[in-house]
Every structure is written in structure tokens, then in C-alpha cells.
Design an enzyme around this catalytic site. Structure first.
Site, PDB file in Angstrom:
ATOM      1  N   LYS A   1      39.294-138.363 -83.638  1.00 25.38           N
ATOM      2  CA  LYS A   1      38.609-137.252 -82.960  1.00 25.38           C
ATOM      3  C   LYS A   1      37.566-136.585 -83.849  1.00 25.38           C
ATOM      4  CE  LYS A   1      41.595-136.455 -79.098  1.00 25.38           C
ATOM      5  NZ  LYS A   1      42.649-135.691 -78.454  1.00 25.38           N
TER       6      LYS A   1
ATOM      7  N   ARG B   1      49.428-140.488 -79.711  1.00 21.33           N
ATOM      8  CA  ARG B   1      48.438-141.255 -78.932  1.00 21.33           C
ATOM      9  C   ARG B   1      47.351-141.724 -79.892  1.00 21.33           C
ATOM     10  NH1 ARG B   1      43.603-140.550 -76.326  1.00 21.33           N
ATOM     11  NH2 ARG B   1      43.352-141.616 -74.349  1.00 21.33           N
TER      12      ARG B   1
HETATM   13  C1  8Y7 Z   1      43.985-137.125 -75.380  1.00 24.88           C
HETATM   14  C2  8Y7 Z   1      44.264-137.661 -74.127  1.00 24.88           C
HETATM   15  C3  8Y7 Z   1      42.222-138.174 -74.690  1.00 24.88           C
HETATM   16  C4  8Y7 Z   1      44.995-136.375 -76.040  1.00 24.88           C
HETATM   17  C5  8Y7 Z   1      46.399-136.813 -74.119  1.00 24.88           C
HETATM   18  C6  8Y7 Z   1      40.083-139.160 -77.160  1.00 24.88           C
HETATM   19  C7  8Y7 Z   1      43.008-138.999 -72.433  1.00 24.88           C
HETATM   20  C8  8Y7 Z   1      39.790-138.342 -76.003  1.00 24.88           C
HETATM   21  N1  8Y7 Z   1      42.698-137.456 -75.728  1.00 24.88           N
HETATM   22  N2  8Y7 Z   1      45.461-137.506 -73.496  1.00 24.88           N
HETATM   23  N3  8Y7 Z   1      43.155-138.310 -73.694  1.00 24.88           N
HETATM   24  N4  8Y7 Z   1      46.181-136.243 -75.359  1.00 24.88           N
HETATM   25  N5  8Y7 Z   1      47.588-136.623 -73.548  1.00 24.88           N
HETATM   26  O1  8Y7 Z   1      39.392-138.904 -78.180  1.00 24.88           O
HETATM   27  O2  8Y7 Z   1      44.860-135.826 -77.131  1.00 24.88           O
HETATM   28  O3  8Y7 Z   1      40.930-140.065 -77.154  1.00 24.88           O
HETATM   29  S1  8Y7 Z   1      40.615-138.840 -74.530  1.00 24.88           S
END
Ligand code: 8Y7
Length: 376
Positions: free
Chosen positions: A321, A356
Site C-alpha cells: 500500500k 490480505r
Molecule cells: C483491502 C481490501 C483492498 C484491505 C480488505 C489494495 C479489496 C487495495 N484492500 N479488502 N481490498 N482489506 N478487506 O491495495 O485492506 O489491495 S484493495
């Protein structure tokens, strides 16, 4: 015991709170069996084997939402003080401590493994270059299978970018992107999650084989989302995002970022329960980077263990990020693996249950070292 609970030497001895104050409890720190055996007056954390001996008590008065009083006390002193206060205070403290200590039910039926690793599968035309729908679908399935083989417990499949400033994708297009990939990954060895804000996509994806709905708007962007998620019987990840992804980075403001998000997620859990989604099927997520400044993200990571007082598994997404870029100067997301691992490990120390990530193999290795050090 050296100090009588609630007695003169407790930091809480003369503390009185109003009936309107909100009380919150953060483990500080979470201790694992390799750190120290649990003493008799310790609090098992999430069913064990970790435990908590000391906590931060946070008290926020309705009249001063930007400020929370903070007290660092033992669990025993907190219990003693709360018993002496009775009423609303005793109820709030008991509920928080019960939620902290209650065993977590296996999320998505993934028996007893902690932490879980969720690998990211983006099905967006620009994430798998070479053009053409078939090529994109096939590449996403191959990538997902590789992540499952590398040890991902869950694959999070998304067809709409939620990067700051990104535009929404029409429903029909999102369906065309994610449904064939879910069908192609059924039986890959990992549970399947659909990353979507749209009720129709939730319904189609869960029919196709997804057992988790990951909604960065916590089932409130689409008015049908709560109902669709409840009807699907899926597990649900409720993430906090300040407004829509298109505008979320425009001067984000909070009274007290950690407590604002805690209240928000508690409210979304209540909305889910009212819609027929049991708490046992819910995970929560502060949504690192979604309408947050660097300072907000750091406060959320430092305070992450507070979210454990909701009694649900906590998901953390820091992988690649931009806040890592803000701290390090690394402008290429692909160059942020080391920072991503550092953030993930700090999250584990604070009790994160699900990570994640883009880089599954590397995270599996880092987690293995962390677990061995904690005696897990
Ligand atoms: C997150 C996410 C993204 C996160 C959850 C990226 C879809 C942006 N980030 N879902 N999604 N938590 N639950 O940089 O931090 O991956 S998208």
C-alpha cells in the site's frame, strides 16, 4: 497480589465516569506462550494459547469525541474497578473482556488455523496485460492457483479496482470478470472470497462457489447488499472506508481515528445481525489506506488490538500500500514487499487473524518464523 483491586494504588482508584461515556479495552500487549505462561489472574486471548495481563482502558465522553482518556492497568485492577462502578461501566468492561477472551470460531470453516493468509487475485484488464477476456480470465485462474499452491488459505477475487480515485465498474462487466475466475478456481485448495460492493455480484459469486464476501464498504454501498449477503449464507468481511473510493483521500478527518472506526464496525456488525448475518460469520477490518492519512494508518496499526474487543476475527491489509511508500520513498508498489512484511508482522503481534497479501509465499515464510518465535 500487591495492590487491592480498585484500591489506593490502582491508577483507577478515584476514577468516576459519566453514564454517557464509552469505555474500550485494548490488550497491551498480547503475550504468547513463548513470552510467558499465563498467571492466574491473566485473561486468555481469543481462546488461547495467547493471553493478556495488562490493558489500556480508553474512555471517551460524548461531549469530547476528539479526546479519549487513557489508563494503563492490569486486567485484575480493571475488573476490580469495574465491579465497584457497576451499571453501564461494569457491563461495558465485562463485554469487552468477554469478547477478548472468547475463542474465535473458525472463519470460513478454516479449522483452527491462525493466522489465515488471503492471497489477492485482481481480475482487472490492466492487472493481466495481454488483452482479451479469455486471456485475462485464464491468467487470473493461473495466478490464483499459484497463490493457493504457495499456501494461501483464502483467495480474494476482485473485478473492480478500489484504488483512490478509481472509477466504478458496471455490474455486468464486474460479473463477467469475477464469475468465470471463481468457477475456474473451485477446488484449488483455498476458500474463495469475492471482493465486491455490489449485491448482484455477491449473489452470483457465492452461487459460483465463493464462501466469503469481502466488501470494502461493509455492506452499505449497495442498499441490497445486507440482504444479498444474508441470503447467501456466506462469511463476511466488513471493512471501513471513508466514503467512496473515488473521493476517500480528499482530506480525511476523524475525531479519534481508532475509536471512530471501532464504533463504525460495531454499528455494521449490529446491522448485519439485524439482517440475519450472525456475528460468528463476520470478520472486521480497519481498511488501511481507505480514506486515511499516513498518521491515521499508523495510529490504526498501533491500536489494532483494540478491534479484538469486538469479538470477531480481524483482517489486515497492508500489502504494497501507498502508506509504505510514504514512509520509505518506494514509489513502485512491487518494491514494497519488505515494508509489507514488516507491517504484517506488527499486525500479528497485535492479534491480526487474517492477512490480505499479494506475496503469499514470502508471507507464509515470515509467518512461520513469527509463529515459531511465539511458541505456536
Ligand atoms: C483491502 C481490501 C483492498 C484491505 C480488505 C489494495 C479489496 C487495495 N484492500 N479488502 N481490498 N482489506 N478487506 O491495495 O485492506 O489491495 S484493495
Amino acid at each position: 497480589m500487591l495492590h487491592a483491586p480498585g484500591g489506593k494504588s490502582s491508577a483507577l482508584s478515584n476514577l468516576v465516569v459519566s453514564g454517557r461515556a464509552a469505555l474500550h479495552v485494548r490488550p497491551d500487549p498480547i503475550l504468547w506462550s513463548a513470552d510467558r505462561e499465563m498467571p492466574e489472574d491473566g485473561l486468555p486471548f481469543a481462546g488461547g494459547p495467547a493471553h493478556v495481563e495488562r490493558v489500556e482502558l480508553l474512555i471517551r465522553e460524548e461531549s469530547h469525541p476528539a479526546h479519549a482518556r487513557s489508563f494503563h492497568v492490569s486486567v485484575a485492577d480493571l475488573r476490580g474497578w469495574a465491579a465497584g462502578q457497576g451499571g453501564h461501566t461494569l457491563h461495558a468492561i465485562t463485554e469487552a473482556l468477554d469478547n477478548l477472551s472468547a475463542p474465535r470460531r473458525p472463519f470460513a470453516g478454516l479449522a483452527d488455523k491462525r493466522p489465515l493468509i488471503m492471497g489477492i487475485v485482481n481480475v482487472t484488464p490492466d492487472s493481466f496485460s495481454d488483452g482479451g477476456r479469455h486471456a485475462t480470465t485464464a491468467a487470473a485462474i493461473r495466478h490464483g492457483q499459484a497463490l493457493a499452491d504457495a499456501g494461501a488459505d483464502i483467495l480474494d477475487i476482485g473485478g473492480e479496482s478500489t484504488r483512490p480515485g478509481s472509477d466504478p465498474v458496471p455490474e455486468a462487466e464486474e460479473l463477467r470478470r469475477v464469475v468465470p475466475v471463481i468457477e475456474g478456481l473451485k477446488g484449488c485448495g483455498a476458500a474463495l472470497s469475492v471482493d465486491t460492493m455490489k449485491a448482484a455480484v455477491m449473489t452470483a459469486a457465492t452461487r459460483a462457489g465463493a464462501t466469503i464476501i469481502n466488501d470494502v464498504r461493509a455492506l452499505e454501498a449497495d442498499p441490497q447488499a445486507l440482504e444479498a449477503a444474508a441470503a447467501s449464507g456466506a462469511w463476511v468481511v466488513l471493512m471501513h472506508c471513508l466514503g467512496a473510493p473515488k473521493t476517500m483521500q480528499q482530506a480525511p478527518h476523524y475525531e479519534h481515528v481508532t475509536l471512530d472506526l471501532l464504533d463504525y464496525l460495531a454499528g455494521r456488525i449490529a446491522a448485519c445481525e439485524a439482517a440475519g448475518i450472525p456475528r460468528a460469520k463476520i470478520a472486521v477490518d480497519p481498511g488501511i489506506g481507505f480514506g486515511k492519512t499516513l498518521e491515521h494508518n499508523l495510529k490504526l496499526l498501533r491500536g489494532l488490538a483494540l478491534f479484538q474487543s469486538l469479538g470477531c476475527p480481524v483482517l489486515l491489509g497492508v500489502s504494497r500500500k501507498s502508506f509504505i511508500g510514504r514512509m520509505t520513498g518506494e514509489t513502485d508498489p512491487n518494491g514494497r514487499l519488505a515494508g509489507s512484511l514488516a507491517g504484517a508482522l506488527a499486525g500479528l503481534d497485535a492479534g491480526a487473524d487474517i492477512l490480505r497479501v499479494h506475496d503469499v509465499a514470502e508471507t507464509v515464510q515470515a509467518v512461520a518464523v513469527w509463529k515459531a518465535l511465539k511458541g505456536l
